[in-house]
Scaffold this motif. Structure first.
Motif, PDB file in Angstrom:
ATOM      1  N   ILE A 457      -9.969   7.554   3.433  1.00  0.00           N
ATOM      2  CA  ILE A 457      -8.722   6.988   2.911  1.00  0.00           C
ATOM      3  C   ILE A 457      -7.856   6.461   4.052  1.00  0.00           C
ATOM      4  O   ILE A 457      -7.292   5.361   3.979  1.00  0.00           O
ATOM      5  CB  ILE A 457      -7.966   8.051   2.093  1.00  0.00           C
ATOM      6  N   ALA A 458      -7.758   7.237   5.130  1.00  0.00           N
ATOM      7  CA  ALA A 458      -6.974   6.790   6.288  1.00  0.00           C
ATOM      8  C   ALA A 458      -7.554   5.511   6.884  1.00  0.00           C
ATOM      9  O   ALA A 458      -6.812   4.598   7.275  1.00  0.00           O
ATOM     10  CB  ALA A 458      -6.922   7.898   7.339  1.00  0.00           C
ATOM     11  N   GLN A 459      -8.881   5.423   6.932  1.00  0.00           N
ATOM     12  CA  GLN A 459      -9.516   4.231   7.479  1.00  0.00           C
ATOM     13  C   GLN A 459      -9.233   3.011   6.612  1.00  0.00           C
ATOM     14  O   GLN A 459      -8.882   1.940   7.122  1.00  0.00           O
ATOM     15  CB  GLN A 459     -11.019   4.462   7.599  1.00  0.00           C
ATOM     16  N   LEU A 460      -9.368   3.150   5.301  1.00  0.00           N
ATOM     17  CA  LEU A 460      -9.140   2.002   4.424  1.00  0.00           C
ATOM     18  C   LEU A 460      -7.669   1.592   4.416  1.00  0.00           C
ATOM     19  O   LEU A 460      -7.351   0.398   4.345  1.00  0.00           O
ATOM     20  CB  LEU A 460      -9.617   2.320   3.006  1.00  0.00           C
ATOM     21  N   LEU A 461      -6.762   2.561   4.499  1.00  0.00           N
ATOM     22  CA  LEU A 461      -5.339   2.223   4.614  1.00  0.00           C
ATOM     23  C   LEU A 461      -5.092   1.355   5.846  1.00  0.00           C
ATOM     24  O   LEU A 461      -4.365   0.363   5.795  1.00  0.00           O
ATOM     25  CB  LEU A 461      -4.495   3.499   4.693  1.00  0.00           C
ATOM     26  N   THR A 462      -5.700   1.737   6.957  1.00  0.00           N
ATOM     27  CA  THR A 462      -5.514   0.977   8.200  1.00  0.00           C
ATOM     28  C   THR A 462      -6.172  -0.395   8.098  1.00  0.00           C
ATOM     29  O   THR A 462      -5.605  -1.403   8.549  1.00  0.00           O
ATOM     30  CB  THR A 462      -6.099   1.755   9.377  1.00  0.00           C
ATOM     31  N   THR A 463      -7.370  -0.448   7.497  1.00  0.00           N
ATOM     32  CA  THR A 463      -8.071  -1.732   7.358  1.00  0.00           C
ATOM     33  C   THR A 463      -7.249  -2.717   6.545  1.00  0.00           C
ATOM     34  O   THR A 463      -7.083  -3.890   6.930  1.00  0.00           O
ATOM     35  CB  THR A 463      -9.440  -1.507   6.701  1.00  0.00           C
ATOM     36  N   LEU A 464      -6.719  -2.269   5.414  1.00  0.00           N
ATOM     37  CA  LEU A 464      -5.905  -3.162   4.587  1.00  0.00           C
ATOM     38  C   LEU A 464      -4.562  -3.456   5.246  1.00  0.00           C
ATOM     39  O   LEU A 464      -4.034  -4.565   5.142  1.00  0.00           O
ATOM     40  CB  LEU A 464      -5.696  -2.534   3.209  1.00  0.00           C
ATOM     41  N   GLY A 465      -3.994  -2.468   5.915  1.00  0.00           N
ATOM     42  CA  GLY A 465      -2.712  -2.673   6.578  1.00  0.00           C
ATOM     43  C   GLY A 465      -2.785  -3.719   7.672  1.00  0.00           C
ATOM     44  O   GLY A 465      -1.815  -4.451   7.914  1.00  0.00           O
ATOM     45  N   LEU A 466      -3.920  -3.802   8.353  1.00  0.00           N
ATOM     46  CA  LEU A 466      -4.082  -4.832   9.379  1.00  0.00           C
ATOM     47  C   LEU A 466      -4.062  -6.232   8.803  1.00  0.00           C
ATOM     48  O   LEU A 466      -3.739  -7.195   9.500  1.00  0.00           O
ATOM     49  CB  LEU A 466      -5.399  -4.598  10.135  1.00  0.00           C
ATOM     50  N   ARG A 467      -4.395  -6.383   7.515  1.00  0.00           N
ATOM     51  CA  ARG A 467      -4.445  -7.696   6.899  1.00  0.00           C
ATOM     52  C   ARG A 467      -3.193  -8.033   6.105  1.00  0.00           C
ATOM     53  O   ARG A 467      -2.713  -9.181   6.157  1.00  0.00           O
ATOM     54  CB  ARG A 467      -5.674  -7.781   5.969  1.00  0.00           C
ATOM     55  N   VAL A 468      -2.646  -7.070   5.348  1.00  0.00           N
ATOM     56  CA  VAL A 468      -1.539  -7.391   4.429  1.00  0.00           C
ATOM     57  C   VAL A 468      -0.262  -6.641   4.759  1.00  0.00           C
ATOM     58  O   VAL A 468       0.755  -6.836   4.089  1.00  0.00           O
ATOM     59  CB  VAL A 468      -1.947  -7.101   2.970  1.00  0.00           C
ATOM     60  N   GLY A 469      -0.279  -5.749   5.760  1.00  0.00           N
ATOM     61  CA  GLY A 469       0.908  -4.991   6.089  1.00  0.00           C
ATOM     62  C   GLY A 469       0.876  -3.606   5.465  1.00  0.00           C
ATOM     63  O   GLY A 469       0.160  -3.335   4.490  1.00  0.00           O
ATOM     64  N   ALA A 470       1.681  -2.711   6.038  1.00  0.00           N
ATOM     65  CA  ALA A 470       1.671  -1.317   5.600  1.00  0.00           C
ATOM     66  C   ALA A 470       2.184  -1.148   4.185  1.00  0.00           C
ATOM     67  O   ALA A 470       1.651  -0.351   3.401  1.00  0.00           O
ATOM     68  CB  ALA A 470       2.502  -0.472   6.570  1.00  0.00           C
ATOM     69  N   GLU A 471       3.219  -1.889   3.799  1.00  0.00           N
ATOM     70  CA  GLU A 471       3.834  -1.691   2.486  1.00  0.00           C
ATOM     71  C   GLU A 471       2.861  -1.996   1.354  1.00  0.00           C
ATOM     72  O   GLU A 471       2.676  -1.189   0.428  1.00  0.00           O
ATOM     73  CB  GLU A 471       5.081  -2.571   2.375  1.00  0.00           C
ATOM     74  N   ARG A 472       2.193  -3.130   1.393  1.00  0.00           N
ATOM     75  CA  ARG A 472       1.263  -3.490   0.329  1.00  0.00           C
ATOM     76  C   ARG A 472       0.031  -2.588   0.332  1.00  0.00           C
ATOM     77  O   ARG A 472      -0.504  -2.237  -0.734  1.00  0.00           O
ATOM     78  CB  ARG A 472       0.835  -4.950   0.476  1.00  0.00           C
ATOM     79  N   ALA A 473      -0.438  -2.218   1.515  1.00  0.00           N
ATOM     80  CA  ALA A 473      -1.606  -1.350   1.592  1.00  0.00           C
ATOM     81  C   ALA A 473      -1.337   0.011   0.964  1.00  0.00           C
ATOM     82  O   ALA A 473      -2.140   0.533   0.183  1.00  0.00           O
ATOM     83  CB  ALA A 473      -2.037  -1.185   3.049  1.00  0.00           C
ATOM     84  N   VAL A 474      -0.183   0.585   1.283  1.00  0.00           N
ATOM     85  CA  VAL A 474       0.164   1.897   0.723  1.00  0.00           C
ATOM     86  C   VAL A 474       0.410   1.795  -0.775  1.00  0.00           C
ATOM     87  O   VAL A 474      -0.019   2.660  -1.559  1.00  0.00           O
ATOM     88  CB  VAL A 474       1.390   2.477   1.454  1.00  0.00           C
ATOM     89  N   ALA A 475       1.072   0.741  -1.223  1.00  0.00           N
ATOM     90  CA  ALA A 475       1.355   0.581  -2.652  1.00  0.00           C
ATOM     91  C   ALA A 475       0.064   0.478  -3.465  1.00  0.00           C
ATOM     92  O   ALA A 475      -0.064   1.096  -4.535  1.00  0.00           O
ATOM     93  CB  ALA A 475       2.225  -0.653  -2.872  1.00  0.00           C
ATOM     94  N   SER A 476      -0.921  -0.272  -2.969  1.00  0.00           N
ATOM     95  CA  SER A 476      -2.187  -0.393  -3.701  1.00  0.00           C
ATOM     96  C   SER A 476      -2.931   0.931  -3.740  1.00  0.00           C
ATOM     97  O   SER A 476      -3.546   1.280  -4.758  1.00  0.00           O
ATOM     98  CB  SER A 476      -3.053  -1.473  -3.059  1.00  0.00           C
TER      99      SER A 476
END
Length: 913
Positions: A457-476
């Motif tokens: 989960i931590a890895q996927l949060l970081t992967t998505l956060g690198l592309r769309v930002g922390a806010e959208r990654a955490v919300a999804s």
């Protein structure tokens, strides 16, 4: 994609041996014309994108590991033979008793068969390899045999002339044919044969492997029964042959048997497919492909949908071996896949994970066939899945719906306790319909623990956060998995828990962020200076009158510096950006304020701990090796303990003086007692590094941790070192002058001082007259003064700091001189210690200068020799000078190592180093 020609004509392999031979034979690129294809003239099979130039040889980490294991085993055998004489004797007697009961006919048959087979088997295998056009392996085997023969000769010579008697007894026995001679410690013919058979790869072919072991066992049995060898000699012979073979293979490289595209097509036909063409899939732009993930091919068939085929060979599987070993050793509570995993194990693991992921309801490529491509490669056949990886998608195409779909796939895996372990952008595939498919399950884990699932989960949060930002990654993520699940992964949101490629991306972003902060600070500094210039130009008041209105010019300049510092701090605060992981934590804490944020301890061994351990081992080695040469009986019996106690006092006081000499050149406030502790820690550092290097590095690191900016910390330490060097030279000249004049009423200096000054003058003239040396010195001095001189100017404006620094340096020199003088007086009476304090100071200053220049840790060897020779030269008896120097070095170098190590670890834990 670059199309390449296929390599050779392929035939479907019926056995692994034939596939390996085919891979060995197809080394030259040529156009493909397959007679098995019904439409050969129209649809000739082609392999596009295959490696056009494969390396002829590869250096396998597995060969290196076997070499190291062999060397370790040889050391263990020799150690057992040397130190466990009773064990070796009992073991040899038991073997002799057991073999002595063998029938005479069996013994003769074993001897005859082994003596013939030991020569025929290698020759037969060589002929078989030459027929298969594999002459490179034969050449490797011959080279290994020659080297093994040389090693056996050297070992025999060492055992006969230099080895301990216990080793000779374990490896040799009385020769049955000559009672006055001993048998050979290592068999001169058996070790080369073992090296040859290992290097040519006989052990990887089942039939030849059986023959090999039968021959070895027969030969060992015959030699033991007839009394021509000992059990330990047989074991050592096998280990030498085995070790030399793998050392040769790693040094020269093994022949590259990586399967070609034609071998792949033949393997596909062998499992029932009818391929038409195969194209090598290159890594898409923006992806970070791991070397051990295998080569991927897009294969078209005559009568069905296309296929995705992954080929994994030994060379690719060995990539990243040492990294996996390091991760396995350093990470605690996390199951890492085996570092030395066989191809069949890798095949079975990936197949199991593919089936388990689909059974869990996740979208994953469907595995439809697997097969070995000889002994050195395997292939996995999947249904073709078209699409692009997440790394290849533009940012605007990464929608919230796509991210939620990704989290749903991860949720399906975690519902069955399946961990992916590599949820990077290139492992997430989006097909043409927008469906998310999880690929690269090879490194995953079945029945995974909670820690590993949370790492996903931590890895996927970081992967998505690198592309769309922390806010959208955490919300999804919260929308699919829930806030509690996301909050539980916060302790694992740290770089060590992420993939290698993700950590590299975060480091790159961190460097870019630091560069933007530096540019913002420089821009703010430039604006502040420009504003001051404009203000001075616009005002009608003369600068002299302005200064007159001020209480003093010093206060005015101080106010200007403070204003500039405030402006820089404000600019730095405005430009400071949070890193991605911190942004993700803040987003999660907004949803779950009570979420745990303390990072989990994932590292079993930290790099700093490992370095400290290695440094401690080196320090202990130097300490013990030096203490063994010290005659403690003479020190204890002959020393006057009053002077010894005084020497201890001066040695302890030197750390206070060292702290003063450092803080005197640091305008910022730094705790004094912690600085003293850092100087004590330096007594440990200088044992594991040259004295001139370790102390500078430690003090610089300490000042940075104390809040001093890196550039200013380096400048402060440089100023202290520069001032110390100048005072050292002045004191050496001064005391040298006094030494030369103390016995005469005139003030003329001694011949030694004059010679030293003339030598220095000649060196200066030589350096200034040679352009290359002049440029070198000027460049170094200019870079030194660029940072040090402004720092010294700051210190000169603070008389108290200046007095502290100069006083500390003089006190430090005085403490060491008095410690050496007290050590001298502890071993001599009034008649033997008549040398003056000035002479002791000259000897100390010369020895300290040489110790700083010596490359050995703490100046070991150079300082002792210089001090002893110097004291004898100024008139001290040798029987007093030697123990005095030993006591001085014991108090100032060796005894402080243990408290230095304790203070070093204490300050490291406190974050002060």
């Amino acid at each position: 994609m670059h199309p390449d020609k296929a390599e050779g004509t392929s035939v479907a392999p019926a056995r692994p041996d034939e596939a390996a031979d085919q891979a060995d034979e197809t080394k030259h690129e040529q156009p493909l014309h397959d007679p098995d294809c019904a439409e050969n003239d129209v649809h000739a099979e082609q392999v596009d994108g295959d490696e056009p130039l494969l390396p002829a040889r590869v250096h396998r980490p597995s060969d290196l590991m076997r070499l190291l294991v062999g060397l370790l085993a040889i050391v263990v055998i020799l150690a057992i033979a040397a130190f466990a004489h009773g064990t070796t004797s009992g073991f040899a007697q038991d073997i002799d008793k057991g073999t002595g009961q063998a029938p005479d006919l069996l013994t003769k048959f074993a001897g005859l068969a082994s003596s013939i087979a030991i020569l025929l088997v290698p020759v037969a295998f060589a002929i078989e390899r030459l027929i298969k056009r594999d002459g490179l392996r034969i050449a490797d085997g011959v080279l290994a045999a020659v080297l093994a023969h040389g090693v056996t000769l050297a070992t025999d010579l060492w055992v006969a002339r230099a080895a301990p008697q216990s080793i000779q007894d374990a490896l040799t026995t009385v020769s049955p044919g000559d009672l006055h001679a001993l048998t050979d410690p290592v068999h001169g013919y058996l070790a080369p044969v073992i090296a040859y058979m290992t290097a040519v790869g006989m052990s990887r072919r089942p039939r030849w492997r059986v023959v090999l072991w039968v021959v070895l066992l027969l030969d060992a049995f015959a030699m033991l029964v007839t009394g021509y060898t000992t059990p330990f000699s047989i074991i050592l012979t096998i280990l030498i042959g085995w070790t030399v073979a793998y050392g040769t293979l790693y040094a020269v490289g093994s022949p590259n048997v990586r399967p070609t595209g034609q071998t792949l097509l033949a393997g596909l036909r062998h499992v029932g497919f009818h391929p038409v063409s195969a194209s090598r899939e290159e890594a898409q732009e923006g992806t970070t492909e791991n070397g051990d993930r295998g080569r991927r091919y897009f294969v078209t068939l005559e009568d069905g949908p296309p296929l995705d085929v992954t080929v994994v060979d030994r060379e690719q599987q060995a990539q990243g071996f040492f990294y996996r070993v390091w991760r396995r050793l350093t990470l605690r509570g996390i199951t890492q896949r085996r570092s030395l995993q066989s191809l069949r194990q890798a095949l079975e693991q990936e197949a199991l994970l593919a089936y388990a992921a689909i059974a869990a309801g996740a979208n994953a490529p469907k595995l439809i066939a697997t097969s070995e491509l000889g002994p050195d490669a395997v292939m996995l056949v999947y249904e073709h899945v078209g699409g692009r990886s997440l790394d290849a998608l533009p940012d605007e195409e990464i929608t919230d719906e796509l991210m939620r779909d990704t989290w749903h796939q991860v949720q399906a895996l975690q519902s069955r306790r399946i961990a992916h372990r590599r949820l990077a952008g290139d492992a997430i595939l989006v097909d043409r319909s927008g469906t998310v498919i999880l690929t690269d399950l090879r490194g995953g884990e079945i029945a995974a623990g909670d820690l590993v699932l949370r790492m996903d989960i931590a890895q996927l949060l970081t992967t998505l956060g690198l592309r769309v930002g922390a806010e959208r990654a955490v919300a999804s993520a919260v929308g699919v998995l829930g806030p509690d699940t996301i909050a539980d992964c916060l302790p694992l949101l740290q770089p060590i828990a992420l993939t290698r490629s993700t950590r590299a991306t975060l480091r790159k972003l961190g460097r870019e962020r630091a560069q933007r902060e530096r540019e913002a600070v420089l821009e703010a500094s430039s604006r502040a200076k420009q504003a001051r210039v404009e203000e001075a130009a616009d005002t009608d008041i003369d600068k002299v009158s302005v200064r007159a209105e001020k209480k003093s010019e010093k206060k005015y300049e101080k106010a200007e510096r403070q204003a500039e510092k405030r402006a820089l701090d404000e600019a730095l605060e405005e430009a400071r950006e949070e890193d991605l992981l911190t942004q993700i934590r803040h987003q999660v804490l907004r949803i779950r304020p009570q979420a745990p944020v303390e990072p989990a301890r994932l590292e079993r061994i930290r790099p700093r701990t490992l370095i400290s351990f290695i440094a401690g081992a080196i320090g202990a080695y130097f300490l013990l090796s030096q203490l063994t040469h010290i005659d403690f009986g003479a020190i204890v019996g002959e020393a006057e303990w009053g002077w010894v106690g005084l020497a201890v006092l001066f040695s302890a006081l030197s750390y206070v003086a060292a702290a003063m000499s450092l803080l005197g050149f640091v305008p910022e406030r730094v705790p004094f007692m912690r600085t003293v502790a850092a100087q004590v820690a330096g007594s440990f550092v200088k044992i594991v590094a040259p004295a001139a290097v370790g102390g500078v590095a430690l003090n610089t690191r300490f000042l940075q941790r104390a809040g001093v900016r890196p550039g200013l910390a380096v400048a402060s330490v440089g100023a202290s070192q520069l001032f110390g060097m100048g005072s050292h030279i002045l004191l050496l000249l001064t005391f040298g002058y006094l030494t030369g004049t103390e016995k005469t009423p005139s003030l003329s200096p001694s011949r030694t001082v004059i010679a030293g000054l003339l030598t220095v003058a000649v060196l200066v003239l030589v350096v200034t007259s040679i352009p290359f040396l002049r440029k070198f010195v000027v460049t170094r001095v200019r870079s030194l003064f660029a940072g040090v001189v402004p720092r010294m100017l700051d210190v000169l404006q603070r008389p108290r700091k200046l007095i502290t620094g100069i006083g500390g340096m003089l006190l430090l020199t005085a403490c060491f001189v008095m410690c050496l003088d007290a050590s001298i007086r502890a071993f001599g009476d009034e008649t033997q210690t008549t040398i003056s304090l000035a002479s002791v100071a000259v000897v100390f200053l010369a020895g300290n200068a040489l110790g700083s220049a010596a490359p050995t840790p703490g100046g070991v060897g150079a300082v002792e020799a210089t001090l002893t020779v110097g004291l004898i030269a100024v008139g001290l008896p040798k029987e007093v000078a030697a123990p005095a120097v030993l006591l001085y070095r014991l108090l100032t170098l060796w005894l402080p190592v243990l408290p230095g190590w304790l203070f070093f670890n204490h300050l490291t834990r406190k974050g002060a180093l």
